[in-house]
Design a protein around this motif. Sequence first.
Motif, PDB file in Angstrom:
ATOM      1  N   VAL A 122      15.205 -20.402 -10.601  1.00 59.44           N
ATOM      2  CA  VAL A 122      15.315 -21.178 -11.845  1.00 59.44           C
ATOM      3  C   VAL A 122      16.166 -22.433 -11.601  1.00 59.44           C
ATOM      4  O   VAL A 122      15.799 -23.545 -12.007  1.00 59.44           O
ATOM      5  CB  VAL A 122      15.913 -20.304 -12.976  1.00 59.44           C
ATOM      6  N   LEU A 123      17.292 -22.237 -10.896  1.00 60.05           N
ATOM      7  CA  LEU A 123      18.141 -23.402 -10.584  1.00 60.05           C
ATOM      8  C   LEU A 123      17.372 -24.450  -9.784  1.00 60.05           C
ATOM      9  O   LEU A 123      17.496 -25.652 -10.028  1.00 60.05           O
ATOM     10  CB  LEU A 123      19.356 -22.966  -9.758  1.00 60.05           C
ATOM     11  N   ALA A 124      16.554 -23.970  -8.830  1.00 55.22           N
ATOM     12  CA  ALA A 124      15.765 -24.908  -8.009  1.00 55.22           C
ATOM     13  C   ALA A 124      14.859 -25.752  -8.911  1.00 55.22           C
ATOM     14  O   ALA A 124      14.726 -26.967  -8.715  1.00 55.22           O
ATOM     15  CB  ALA A 124      14.945 -24.148  -6.971  1.00 55.22           C
ATOM     16  N   GLY A 125      14.262 -25.120  -9.922  1.00 58.17           N
ATOM     17  CA  GLY A 125      13.405 -25.851 -10.855  1.00 58.17           C
ATOM     18  C   GLY A 125      14.198 -26.855 -11.688  1.00 58.17           C
ATOM     19  O   GLY A 125      13.728 -27.965 -11.958  1.00 58.17           O
ATOM     20  N   VAL A 126      15.404 -26.471 -12.075  1.00 55.94           N
ATOM     21  CA  VAL A 126      16.263 -27.380 -12.851  1.00 55.94           C
ATOM     22  C   VAL A 126      16.628 -28.607 -12.001  1.00 55.94           C
ATOM     23  O   VAL A 126      16.514 -29.748 -12.451  1.00 55.94           O
ATOM     24  CB  VAL A 126      17.548 -26.659 -13.321  1.00 55.94           C
ATOM     25  N   TYR A 127      17.043 -28.358 -10.753  1.00 55.45           N
ATOM     26  CA  TYR A 127      17.376 -29.482  -9.861  1.00 55.45           C
ATOM     27  C   TYR A 127      16.187 -30.431  -9.732  1.00 55.45           C
ATOM     28  O   TYR A 127      16.320 -31.647  -9.730  1.00 55.45           O
ATOM     29  CB  TYR A 127      17.705 -28.986  -8.451  1.00 55.45           C
ATOM     30  N   ARG A 128      15.015 -29.830  -9.561  1.00 56.57           N
ATOM     31  CA  ARG A 128      13.811 -30.637  -9.310  1.00 56.57           C
ATOM     32  C   ARG A 128      13.480 -31.537 -10.500  1.00 56.57           C
ATOM     33  O   ARG A 128      12.988 -32.652 -10.344  1.00 56.57           O
ATOM     34  CB  ARG A 128      12.645 -29.681  -9.018  1.00 56.57           C
ATOM     35  N   ALA A 129      13.738 -31.023 -11.702  1.00 54.90           N
ATOM     36  CA  ALA A 129      13.380 -31.789 -12.898  1.00 54.90           C
ATOM     37  C   ALA A 129      14.427 -32.846 -13.248  1.00 54.90           C
ATOM     38  O   ALA A 129      14.186 -33.702 -14.094  1.00 54.90           O
ATOM     39  CB  ALA A 129      13.196 -30.831 -14.083  1.00 54.90           C
ATOM     40  N   ALA A 130      15.590 -32.782 -12.574  1.00 52.72           N
ATOM     41  CA  ALA A 130      16.676 -33.694 -12.962  1.00 52.72           C
ATOM     42  C   ALA A 130      16.486 -35.072 -12.345  1.00 52.72           C
ATOM     43  O   ALA A 130      16.015 -35.204 -11.218  1.00 52.72           O
ATOM     44  CB  ALA A 130      18.020 -33.123 -12.522  1.00 52.72           C
ATOM     45  N   ARG A 131      16.899 -36.069 -13.058  1.00 50.17           N
ATOM     46  CA  ARG A 131      16.818 -37.441 -12.564  1.00 50.17           C
ATOM     47  C   ARG A 131      18.108 -37.814 -11.809  1.00 50.17           C
ATOM     48  O   ARG A 131      18.100 -38.588 -10.871  1.00 50.17           O
ATOM     49  CB  ARG A 131      16.638 -38.327 -13.790  1.00 50.17           C
ATOM     50  N   ILE A 132      19.199 -37.181 -12.242  1.00 51.50           N
ATOM     51  CA  ILE A 132      20.509 -37.451 -11.643  1.00 51.50           C
ATOM     52  C   ILE A 132      21.273 -36.128 -11.546  1.00 51.50           C
ATOM     53  O   ILE A 132      21.183 -35.305 -12.457  1.00 51.50           O
ATOM     54  CB  ILE A 132      21.329 -38.416 -12.549  1.00 51.50           C
ATOM     55  N   ALA A 133      22.016 -35.928 -10.463  1.00 49.60           N
ATOM     56  CA  ALA A 133      22.968 -34.810 -10.419  1.00 49.60           C
ATOM     57  C   ALA A 133      24.367 -35.389 -10.406  1.00 49.60           C
ATOM     58  O   ALA A 133      24.658 -36.336  -9.685  1.00 49.60           O
ATOM     59  CB  ALA A 133      22.751 -33.951  -9.184  1.00 49.60           C
ATOM     60  N   LEU A 134      25.226 -34.817 -11.243  1.00 49.25           N
ATOM     61  CA  LEU A 134      26.634 -35.204 -11.252  1.00 49.25           C
ATOM     62  C   LEU A 134      27.420 -34.103 -10.548  1.00 49.25           C
ATOM     63  O   LEU A 134      27.615 -33.015 -11.098  1.00 49.25           O
ATOM     64  CB  LEU A 134      27.122 -35.339 -12.689  1.00 49.25           C
ATOM     65  N   VAL A 135      27.828 -34.374  -9.327  1.00 49.13           N
ATOM     66  CA  VAL A 135      28.614 -33.402  -8.556  1.00 49.13           C
ATOM     67  C   VAL A 135      29.959 -34.081  -8.311  1.00 49.13           C
ATOM     68  O   VAL A 135      30.129 -34.824  -7.356  1.00 49.13           O
ATOM     69  CB  VAL A 135      27.917 -33.047  -7.232  1.00 49.13           C
ATOM     70  N   THR A 136      30.897 -33.854  -9.227  1.00 50.51           N
ATOM     71  CA  THR A 136      32.095 -34.689  -9.236  1.00 50.51           C
ATOM     72  C   THR A 136      33.393 -33.880  -9.236  1.00 50.51           C
ATOM     73  O   THR A 136      34.248 -34.057 -10.101  1.00 50.51           O
ATOM     74  CB  THR A 136      32.062 -35.632 -10.463  1.00 50.51           C
ATOM     75  N   PRO A 137      33.540 -32.965  -8.257  1.00 50.82           N
ATOM     76  CA  PRO A 137      34.800 -32.213  -8.193  1.00 50.82           C
ATOM     77  C   PRO A 137      35.982 -33.135  -7.887  1.00 50.82           C
ATOM     78  O   PRO A 137      35.820 -34.166  -7.228  1.00 50.82           O
ATOM     79  CB  PRO A 137      34.566 -31.240  -7.027  1.00 50.82           C
ATOM     80  N   LEU A 138      37.153 -32.721  -8.374  1.00 53.71           N
ATOM     81  CA  LEU A 138      38.376 -33.469  -8.054  1.00 53.71           C
ATOM     82  C   LEU A 138      38.787 -33.185  -6.612  1.00 53.71           C
ATOM     83  O   LEU A 138      39.437 -33.997  -5.966  1.00 53.71           O
ATOM     84  CB  LEU A 138      39.499 -33.064  -9.006  1.00 53.71           C
ATOM     85  N   ARG A 139      38.404 -32.010  -6.155  1.00 53.60           N
ATOM     86  CA  ARG A 139      38.692 -31.607  -4.776  1.00 53.60           C
ATOM     87  C   ARG A 139      37.796 -30.410  -4.490  1.00 53.60           C
ATOM     88  O   ARG A 139      37.716 -29.488  -5.293  1.00 53.60           O
ATOM     89  CB  ARG A 139      40.164 -31.185  -4.701  1.00 53.60           C
ATOM     90  N   ASP A 140      37.095 -30.432  -3.375  1.00 53.54           N
ATOM     91  CA  ASP A 140      36.164 -29.338  -3.062  1.00 53.54           C
ATOM     92  C   ASP A 140      36.061 -29.220  -1.545  1.00 53.54           C
ATOM     93  O   ASP A 140      35.931 -30.241  -0.868  1.00 53.54           O
ATOM     94  CB  ASP A 140      34.771 -29.668  -3.642  1.00 53.54           C
ATOM     95  N   GLY A 141      36.126 -27.986  -1.028  1.00 55.92           N
ATOM     96  CA  GLY A 141      36.034 -27.808   0.418  1.00 55.92           C
ATOM     97  C   GLY A 141      34.776 -28.465   0.961  1.00 55.92           C
ATOM     98  O   GLY A 141      34.827 -29.312   1.862  1.00 55.92           O
ATOM     99  N   MET A 142      33.633 -28.088   0.407  1.00 59.71           N
ATOM    100  CA  MET A 142      32.359 -28.696   0.775  1.00 59.71           C
ATOM    101  C   MET A 142      31.619 -29.127  -0.479  1.00 59.71           C
ATOM    102  O   MET A 142      31.558 -30.262  -0.831  1.00 59.71           O
ATOM    103  CB  MET A 142      31.524 -27.686   1.593  1.00 59.71           C
TER     104      MET A 142
END
Length: 412
Positions: A285-305
């Motif tokens: 389901v997540l894969a389908g959501v990613y596919r339909a999105a025009r933009i992803a906001l991946v904006t952690p303040l700090r993240d290992g990866m």
Amino acid sequence: GVTTATIDLEEQDVDEYYNGFANRTLWPLFHYRIDLAEYERDFAGGYQRTNERFADTVRPLIDVADAIWVQDYHMIPLGDELRKRGCKNRIGFFLHTPWPPRRLLLTLPNAAELVRSMFAYDVIGFHTAEWLQAFVDFAVLECGATFDDGVLSGDGREIQLITCPIGIDCNELLALTQSENAKRTAAVMRESANGRAMIVGVDRLDYSKGLEERFLGYERFLIENPKERKEVFLLQIAPPSRGTVESYQRIRGSLEALSGRINGAHADIDWVPIRYVNQGYRRDVLAGVYRAARIALVTPLRDGMNLVAKEFVAAQDPEDPGVLILSRFAGAAAQLTEALQVNPHSAEDLSDSIRTALAMPREERVARWRSMFQNVREQDVVWWRRRFTNALIGETDPSADRETEQSSAGAP
Ligand code: ADQ
């Protein structure tokens, strides 16, 4: 092909070790949040006690030829405890979080002791050169170690330090993206978007992920772009995690308030700016959501990866890919250099990057995506595993060497 051995933890261990030292002390500290870190002797004691228990439990299961790979900040002293129990095997450690700058780590009582316990390992891996360098700074300046050509020497031991950025199971994600469920989900999302561009965020509900700052940056975009604003909506999926820890309850409350306020202030009868969803979804389901999105906001303040960034890239349509907006403070920023990199603390930067992403021509989207996808596909999770185990056991069959080493050294 994996056999697991599990043990039960007492309630006191869960409180002091897991919810305590791991998630109320180390997690915030390693994400530069010393304002949230709690330093309690009981937590440190529970952490040590539980790691001793892990060592007692796993020691009898270790064969002379085994290589041991310890994962993450919950188990930093495990290698040392195994050594104390006579274990001469090659032991590696991989840290999935950032390693904090020296001056921050110094706020932890007995930090030097914790770091010296890591000298028991043969190989230590970090996602990025930045985390590795911060570790070296501490080990050299506070623990008397020396560092030369990737090898740290301290307390009579030599430890190889490597950068080893984790990847996703790219083939699995590509297959999931082609699954019926993913296709159905993508179709449902497109229909419900009703011609609007979907901006997606997918994160564990954690203060390190920059969700409040993201909502505020998005709100700024709505205010600054009155014409475009009703052409987008933000879908934020954030399943709660570590819900018994107070700082997690607080962030949950403040996000509910913030999304409510923003929706209240900006929504119209035919449009809601933020769809805020607090549950986990199946991977297809997540894969389908990613596919339909025009933009992803991946904006952690700090993240290992940050694996969501890589999953989003892998799920895109190569002919018409979406745009990844990525925090420059995520480990993934070192690899995904063609993302639109932002300062997640700056609402202006977030707002500008949403605008840029919406206006980005297809050729530029395709070119950026190709470069990122190449990285995601080549440096996948199998590459990561191989890179680490190559450092740990080399190309040779470890069983031959180790047997001699162990029998000649004997157990104390
Ligand atoms: P996390 O902090 O958990 O991992 P991340 O790397 O983004 O962060 O991984 C999250 C995973 O959970 C992703 O695979 C994502 O798809 C999944 N997920 C998130 N929300 C979900 C939802 N609503 N439903 C289903 N699945 C969801 C830690 C470190 C990271 C590091 C990883 C691996 O904090 O920096 O990348 O370990 O080392």
